[in-house]
Design a protein around this motif. Structure first.
Motif, PDB file in Angstrom:
ATOM      1  N   GLN A 372       1.046  -1.092  -0.396  1.00  0.00           N
ATOM      2  CA  GLN A 372       0.229   0.169  -0.422  1.00  0.00           C
ATOM      3  C   GLN A 372       0.540   1.438  -0.364  1.00  0.00           C
ATOM      4  N   ILE A 373       2.009   1.276   0.517  1.00  0.00           N
ATOM      5  CA  ILE A 373       2.856   2.203   0.283  1.00  0.00           C
ATOM      6  C   ILE A 373       3.942   2.629  -0.639  1.00  0.00           C
ATOM      7  N   VAL A 374       3.880   1.339  -1.430  1.00  0.00           N
ATOM      8  CA  VAL A 374       4.642   1.407  -2.620  1.00  0.00           C
ATOM      9  C   VAL A 374       3.062   1.894  -3.871  1.00  0.00           C
ATOM     10  N   PRO A 378       4.591   9.385  -5.049  1.00  0.00           N
ATOM     11  CA  PRO A 378       4.531   9.509  -5.527  1.00  0.00           C
ATOM     12  C   PRO A 378       4.919   9.409  -6.820  1.00  0.00           C
ATOM     13  N   ASN A 379       4.742   9.205  -8.460  1.00  0.00           N
ATOM     14  CA  ASN A 379       5.702   8.991  -9.280  1.00  0.00           C
ATOM     15  C   ASN A 379       7.054  10.015  -9.657  1.00  0.00           C
ATOM     16  N   ASP A 380       5.769  11.410  -9.485  1.00  0.00           N
ATOM     17  CA  ASP A 380       7.764  12.528 -10.204  1.00  0.00           C
ATOM     18  C   ASP A 380       8.557  12.727  -9.090  1.00  0.00           C
ATOM     19  N   LYS A 381       9.032  11.864  -8.042  1.00  0.00           N
ATOM     20  CA  LYS A 381       9.737  12.636  -6.673  1.00  0.00           C
ATOM     21  C   LYS A 381      11.245  12.185  -7.401  1.00  0.00           C
ATOM     22  N   ALA A 382      12.060  13.328  -6.899  1.00  0.00           N
ATOM     23  CA  ALA A 382      13.396  13.067  -7.245  1.00  0.00           C
ATOM     24  C   ALA A 382      14.102  11.556  -6.993  1.00  0.00           C
ATOM     25  N   PRO A 383      14.256  10.649  -7.713  1.00  0.00           N
ATOM     26  CA  PRO A 383      14.538   9.941  -6.832  1.00  0.00           C
ATOM     27  C   PRO A 383      16.613   9.559  -6.174  1.00  0.00           C
ATOM     28  N   GLY A 384      16.475   8.495  -5.459  1.00  0.00           N
ATOM     29  CA  GLY A 384      17.852   8.531  -4.346  1.00  0.00           C
ATOM     30  C   GLY A 384      19.207   7.958  -5.612  1.00  0.00           C
ATOM     31  N   MET A 385      20.644   8.185  -4.935  1.00  0.00           N
ATOM     32  CA  MET A 385      21.475   7.967  -5.601  1.00  0.00           C
ATOM     33  C   MET A 385      21.398   6.453  -6.194  1.00  0.00           C
ATOM     34  N   ASP A 386      20.475   5.622  -6.500  1.00  0.00           N
ATOM     35  CA  ASP A 386      20.060   4.120  -7.652  1.00  0.00           C
ATOM     36  C   ASP A 386      19.699   4.854  -8.611  1.00  0.00           C
ATOM     37  N   GLY A 387      19.222   5.718  -8.522  1.00  0.00           N
ATOM     38  CA  GLY A 387      18.274   6.010  -9.430  1.00  0.00           C
ATOM     39  C   GLY A 387      17.221   5.752  -9.925  1.00  0.00           C
ATOM     40  N   TYR A 388      16.309   4.948  -9.119  1.00  0.00           N
ATOM     41  CA  TYR A 388      15.199   4.120  -9.369  1.00  0.00           C
ATOM     42  C   TYR A 388      14.047   5.383  -8.651  1.00  0.00           C
ATOM     43  N   PRO A 389      13.122   5.754  -9.398  1.00  0.00           N
ATOM     44  CA  PRO A 389      12.264   6.056  -9.039  1.00  0.00           C
ATOM     45  C   PRO A 389      10.895   4.764  -8.474  1.00  0.00           C
ATOM     46  N   ALA A 390      10.606   5.771  -7.454  1.00  0.00           N
ATOM     47  CA  ALA A 390       8.540   5.287  -7.294  1.00  0.00           C
ATOM     48  C   ALA A 390       7.576   4.170  -8.401  1.00  0.00           C
ATOM     49  N   LYS A 391       8.229   5.444  -9.188  1.00  0.00           N
ATOM     50  CA  LYS A 391       7.562   4.426 -10.471  1.00  0.00           C
ATOM     51  C   LYS A 391       8.292   2.986 -11.665  1.00  0.00           C
ATOM     52  N   THR A 449      14.598   4.702  -2.474  1.00  0.00           N
ATOM     53  CA  THR A 449      12.710   4.272  -2.248  1.00  0.00           C
ATOM     54  C   THR A 449      12.433   3.636  -1.664  1.00  0.00           C
ATOM     55  N   MET A 450      13.676   2.881  -1.043  1.00  0.00           N
ATOM     56  CA  MET A 450      13.214   1.910  -0.514  1.00  0.00           C
ATOM     57  C   MET A 450      13.718   2.830   1.123  1.00  0.00           C
ATOM     58  N   TYR A 451      14.868   3.864   0.825  1.00  0.00           N
ATOM     59  CA  TYR A 451      14.128   4.560   2.170  1.00  0.00           C
ATOM     60  C   TYR A 451      13.373   4.747   2.210  1.00  0.00           C
ATOM     61  N   LYS A 452      12.222   6.059   1.430  1.00  0.00           N
ATOM     62  CA  LYS A 452      11.288   6.533   1.155  1.00  0.00           C
ATOM     63  C   LYS A 452      10.136   4.924   2.153  1.00  0.00           C
ATOM     64  N   ILE A 453      10.202   3.956   1.780  1.00  0.00           N
ATOM     65  CA  ILE A 453       9.350   2.969   2.324  1.00  0.00           C
ATOM     66  C   ILE A 453       9.326   2.706   3.361  1.00  0.00           C
ATOM     67  N   ILE A 454      10.822   2.706   4.304  1.00  0.00           N
ATOM     68  CA  ILE A 454      10.838   2.445   5.631  1.00  0.00           C
ATOM     69  C   ILE A 454      10.451   3.766   6.225  1.00  0.00           C
TER      70      ILE A 454
END
Length: 473
Positions: A372-374, A378-391, A449-454
């Motif tokens: 549910q969190i994933v 939002p799809n358009d948030k800036a990704p972290g250093m790994d470059g993988y956004p929520a989308k 994105t993993m950090y944002k989920i946690i």
């Protein structure tokens, strides 16, 4: 787990270093052997720093000039124990930390002259292995008369040693897919040569344990050799590669130009794989390769200029602000002997959580919560250093969802978080044109994105009890 062997001759060239780095990132490579680098030993460290600090390296400079073989791997994902290191091969035992994969792997770069490869065949015959064994690399040898088109015809004397060695050690070719040949001299049609000299071979135990694993001969791109990829989970890689085109983020004009050129090169080389001596296709390939090299150099210059400009603009401009802040803080600290802390009596006499509420906080994280969190990110948030956004996570959730859930649950069970996840880039965004003061920038933190989920999971848990502990005023 993804294993690659790739002959990248003259890795001193900057655009080839960029090609290698992008290949490692885009294909999530765990272990790669880079062959025929021709890099002098005094330049090794500089080039390896460009590839990345997270990689472990092993080479054979002690036995071969200019380091014929570079072994590069992610220590976080796999364990590599080098068992033998000589001038034409590095033999090791590889264990995947995330699966049951274990195999002996021999990475080979065979010398060009037939008689110089005799010690290589002798070393392979003397190899002692019990279990799956993979031999992969540029052996500089053809196995059949059809393995070379144009050039000097294949004679029996050229292939007899190679064939005899394979028969003696009991290995055969792993199922091959992709390019028909592994090397091309990229010249005009009348002198253009194609040959199959890069091989992926396995013994009987390999085929018994890893039956169905294929050797994928990827299009060579800017280089003359094709990389060979062994993927222990081929299905997932293929699906991700097929679908990522639909969710690529916006790029700068230079990045977009390079993407278009690489797509053009892939299309041209795909056609050349069916029509080897088409003059028009050969010319198109040559012109595209020159364009890619030119735009790679332009991109590198832009990145250098950006890095200098960022340091001048942010580093120097912020220095006075940071020093002023530190001096003010030191002055405040001198005014009091003790720093203010929590008043224990107030805390004890204040509102406390009931046992039921505490148990609610400690309740195990469920897959449904994570999903549910994933879904809500939002799809358009800036990704972290790994470059993988929520989308990316949403698009490929059927493929990677279970791994994400296990990673998040493992954090809540152990309290430990990988440094690759717990990594944030702080960026200053100007609020106006031509900013000159720190207050005219807005800082943003680009978390993975993993950090944002946690973090979102923790926030949702605290929301359940925060009104009971903190007054609305």
């Amino acid at each position: 787990m993804i294993i690659v062997s790739w002959n990248i001759r003259e890795l001193n060239k900057s655009f080839k270093q960029q090609e290698l780095k992008k290949f490692l990132l885009s294909n999530k490579v765990d272990l790669i052997a880079v062959l025929e680098t021709r890099v002098k030993k005094h330049r090794v460290q500089k080039i390896r720093m460009k590839i990345g600090i997270d990689w472990h390296f092993k080479d054979n400079y002690e036995n071969a000039p200019n380091g014929r073989i570079w072994l590069i791997w992610k220590e976080a994902n796999i364990h590599v124990a080098v068992l033998e290191n000589i001038d034409q091969m590095i033999h090791c035992l590889v264990k995947d930390k995330n699966s049951a994969f274990t195999s002996y792997i021999t990475f080979v770069y065979g010398l060009h002259i037939t008689k110089d490869r005799i010690p290589l065949w002798r070393s392979l015959r003397n190899m002692q292995t019990t279990g799956p064994w993979l031999i992969i690399g540029d052996l500089n040898s053809v196995l059949n008369v059809d393995d070379r088109v144009n050039g000097i015809p294949v004679h029996q004397a050229e292939i007899i040693d190679f064939q005899s060695c394979l028969d003696d050690i009991g290995v055969g070719q792993i199922t091959k897919r992709g390019s028909s040949f592994s090397w091309c001299n990229k010249r005009d049609a009348d002198v253009r040569i194609h040959s199959h000299i890069d091989w992926a071979l396995g013994n009987a135990d390999w085929f018994n344990v890893y039956n169905g694993v294929e050797a994928i001969y990827i299009l060579p791109g800017c280089l003359d050799h094709t990389p060979i990829m062994i993927n222990t989970d081929v299905r997932k890689l293929q699906l991700i590669q097929q679908q990522t085109r639909d969710i690529q983020q916006e790029h700068s004009s230079v990045d977009q130009k390079l993407i278009q050129l690489r797509e053009t090169l892939k299309e041209v080389q795909g056609k050349l794989n069916e029509d080897y001596f088409n003059n028009q296709l050969i010319e198109d390939e040559r012109r595209t390769l020159k364009s890619i090299e030119k735009w790679e150099e332009i991109q590198e210059q832009i990145m250098r200029q950006k890095s200098r400009a960022t340091w001048i603009q942010l580093g120097d401009c912020n220095t006075k602000h940071f020093h002023a802040y530190m001096k003010a803080r030191q002055a405040r600290n001198k005014e009091t002997d003790e720093l203010p802390g929590i008043d224990v009596n107030i805390a004890r006499n204040g509102p406390c959580l009931t046992l039921a509420k505490r148990q609610q906080l400690l309740h195990a994280v469920t897959p449904e919560e994570i999903c549910q969190i994933v879904k809500n990110l939002p799809n358009d948030k800036a990704p972290g250093m790994d470059g993988y956004p929520a989308k990316f996570f949403k698009e490929f959730w059927p493929l990677i969802g279970q791994e994400v859930i296990e990673t998040v649950q493992q954090f809540f069970q152990t309290g430990k978080l990988l440094k690759e996840i717990n990594c944030t880039t702080v960026t200053l965004i100007p609020k106006m044109k031509n900013p000159s003061y720190v207050k005219e920038f807005r800082p943003i933190a680009c978390c993975s994105t993993m950090y944002k989920i946690i973090a979102k999971l923790l926030t949702n848990r605290l929301k359940l009890v925060v009104d009971l502990l903190v007054g609305h005023s």
